[in-house]
Write a protein that holds these residues in place. Structure first.
Motif, mmCIF file in Angstrom:
data_model
loop_
_atom_site.group_PDB
_atom_site.id
_atom_site.type_symbol
_atom_site.label_atom_id
_atom_site.label_comp_id
_atom_site.label_asym_id
_atom_site.label_seq_id
_atom_site.Cartn_x
_atom_site.Cartn_y
_atom_site.Cartn_z
ATOM 1 N N GLU A 14 0.868 -1.175 0.000
ATOM 2 C CA GLU A 14 0.000 0.000 0.000
ATOM 3 C C GLU A 14 0.905 1.226 0.000
ATOM 4 N N ALA A 15 0.610 2.156 -0.895
ATOM 5 C CA ALA A 15 1.424 3.370 -1.001
ATOM 6 C C ALA A 15 0.524 4.522 -1.409
ATOM 7 N N HIS A 27 9.569 -2.166 -7.742
ATOM 8 C CA HIS A 27 10.815 -2.681 -8.301
ATOM 9 C C HIS A 27 11.643 -3.328 -7.196
ATOM 10 N N LEU A 28 12.568 -4.171 -7.596
ATOM 11 C CA LEU A 28 13.589 -4.650 -6.680
ATOM 12 C C LEU A 28 14.661 -3.577 -6.576
ATOM 13 N N ILE A 59 11.932 -3.552 -1.250
ATOM 14 C CA ILE A 59 11.322 -3.118 -2.504
ATOM 15 C C ILE A 59 11.500 -1.615 -2.676
ATOM 16 N N VAL A 60 11.368 -1.167 -3.906
ATOM 17 C CA VAL A 60 11.407 0.249 -4.232
ATOM 18 C C VAL A 60 10.112 0.580 -4.968
ATOM 19 N N VAL A 61 9.420 1.632 -4.531
ATOM 20 C CA VAL A 61 8.214 2.098 -5.219
ATOM 21 C C VAL A 61 8.585 3.378 -5.956
ATOM 22 N N THR A 68 10.721 8.345 -5.519
ATOM 23 C CA THR A 68 10.989 6.949 -5.166
ATOM 24 C C THR A 68 10.978 6.802 -3.656
ATOM 25 N N ALA A 69 10.651 5.607 -3.218
ATOM 26 C CA ALA A 69 10.722 5.272 -1.790
ATOM 27 C C ALA A 69 11.131 3.822 -1.677
#
Length: 76
Positions: A14-15, A27-28, A59-61, A68-69
């Protein structure tokens, strides 16, 4: 006779983006694309995926607006 299949672990993400039209992708840390989150309205995005292998530990969102986070994956 039916074969027993153990439950597949789920990865729930959830973001929230600051723009209601945000597109967030997962993303990895290596940069490999995994999947895109569903926009549930108001910039709130989420998705749930089953994993046949062990889930990633990090993970990277990424946002279509450039943000990015990065976050560790926690088991619940």
């Amino acid at each position: 006779m039916d074969q027993f299949r153990p439950p597949v672990p789920d990865l729930t993400i959830e973001a929230t983006g600051s723009d209601p039209n945000v597109i967030l992708s997962v993303h990895l840390p290596s940069g490999s694309f995994l999947f895109q989150l569903s926009n549930n309205g108001g910039g709130r995005c989420s998705d749930q995926r089953g994993w046949r292998t062990s889930a990633p530990t990090q993970i990277v969102v990424r946002s279509n607006f450039g943000g990015t986070a990065e976050s560790p994956v926690t088991r619940v």
